[in-house]
Design a protein around this motif. Sequence first.
Motif, short mmCIF file in Angstrom:
data_model
loop_
_atom_site.label_atom_id
_atom_site.label_comp_id
_atom_site.label_asym_id
_atom_site.label_seq_id
_atom_site.Cartn_x
_atom_site.Cartn_y
_atom_site.Cartn_z
N TRP A 65 19.73 19.85 19.42
CA TRP A 65 20.94 19.42 18.76
C TRP A 65 20.87 17.91 18.76
O TRP A 65 20.61 17.29 19.79
CB TRP A 65 22.13 19.94 19.53
CG TRP A 65 23.43 19.83 18.85
CD1 TRP A 65 23.66 19.63 17.53
CD2 TRP A 65 24.70 19.95 19.47
NE1 TRP A 65 24.99 19.62 17.28
CE2 TRP A 65 25.67 19.82 18.46
CE3 TRP A 65 25.12 20.16 20.78
CZ2 TRP A 65 27.02 19.88 18.72
CZ3 TRP A 65 26.47 20.22 21.03
CH2 TRP A 65 27.40 20.09 20.01
N HIS A 115 23.56 32.28 23.07
CA HIS A 115 24.62 31.27 23.22
C HIS A 115 24.55 30.26 22.07
O HIS A 115 25.57 29.90 21.48
CB HIS A 115 24.49 30.56 24.56
CG HIS A 115 25.44 29.44 24.75
ND1 HIS A 115 26.78 29.64 25.05
CD2 HIS A 115 25.26 28.10 24.67
CE1 HIS A 115 27.38 28.45 25.13
NE2 HIS A 115 26.47 27.51 24.91
N GLN A 118 25.86 31.81 18.87
CA GLN A 118 27.31 31.97 18.93
C GLN A 118 28.04 30.64 18.73
O GLN A 118 29.04 30.58 18.03
CB GLN A 118 27.71 32.59 20.27
CG GLN A 118 29.19 32.81 20.40
CD GLN A 118 29.54 33.46 21.73
OE1 GLN A 118 28.70 33.59 22.63
NE2 GLN A 118 30.78 33.88 21.87
N ASP A 119 27.53 29.57 19.32
CA ASP A 119 28.27 28.30 19.36
C ASP A 119 27.81 27.24 18.36
O ASP A 119 28.52 26.27 18.14
CB ASP A 119 28.19 27.69 20.76
CG ASP A 119 28.95 28.52 21.79
OD1 ASP A 119 29.74 29.40 21.40
OD2 ASP A 119 28.73 28.30 22.99
N HIS A 120 26.63 27.38 17.76
CA HIS A 120 26.09 26.30 16.93
C HIS A 120 25.67 26.74 15.54
O HIS A 120 24.82 26.10 14.92
CB HIS A 120 24.89 25.65 17.65
CG HIS A 120 25.27 25.02 18.95
ND1 HIS A 120 25.89 23.80 19.03
CD2 HIS A 120 25.15 25.48 20.22
CE1 HIS A 120 26.13 23.52 20.30
NE2 HIS A 120 25.69 24.52 21.04
N THR A 121 26.24 27.83 15.06
CA THR A 121 25.95 28.27 13.70
C THR A 121 27.25 28.32 12.90
O THR A 121 28.34 28.32 13.47
CB THR A 121 25.26 29.66 13.68
OG1 THR A 121 26.10 30.61 14.31
CG2 THR A 121 23.91 29.60 14.37
N THR A 122 27.11 28.37 11.58
CA THR A 122 28.28 28.30 10.71
C THR A 122 28.58 29.62 10.00
O THR A 122 29.48 29.67 9.18
CB THR A 122 28.10 27.20 9.64
OG1 THR A 122 26.95 27.52 8.85
CG2 THR A 122 27.94 25.84 10.28
#
Length: 133
Positions: A65, A115, A118-122
């Motif tokens: 990221w 994880h 779940q948290d870093h896709t759109t």
Amino acid sequence: MASKKEPVEQRQYKRFRVRDDTVVIFRSPDAGMGRLIDISVGGLTFDWVTSEVLPIEATKLDICWIGGLFILYNLPCQSIWELSIYESPPTSLHTKRCGLQFGELTPDQKSQLEHFIQDHTTGEVQAQDSDTH
């Protein structure tokens, strides 16, 4: 007269579009970096710019990221497909899109990958939205 068939989605896992601020860093025997396009628990698609016309042969990769935090480190992978999407003759640069399949992941890598999805896709990539094949 033959009828035109629609392409059939053959992926085993749901794919998810990734935010623009995420990159793939691939390791030996190739070294380089590309922009992550989409990801699933089975693999990913990314774009990269290269002066090489040879196919990518990455066997390990990191997902980063851009904020500087390595989200996933040293994931085993193999190239499944690759295509050129743009060539710039004056500079001999090629933009390529590559699909990689993950190899055997450790339980920790699997957990981190889930994880990350779940948290870093759109959102989920629909088969008709696919521009990777």
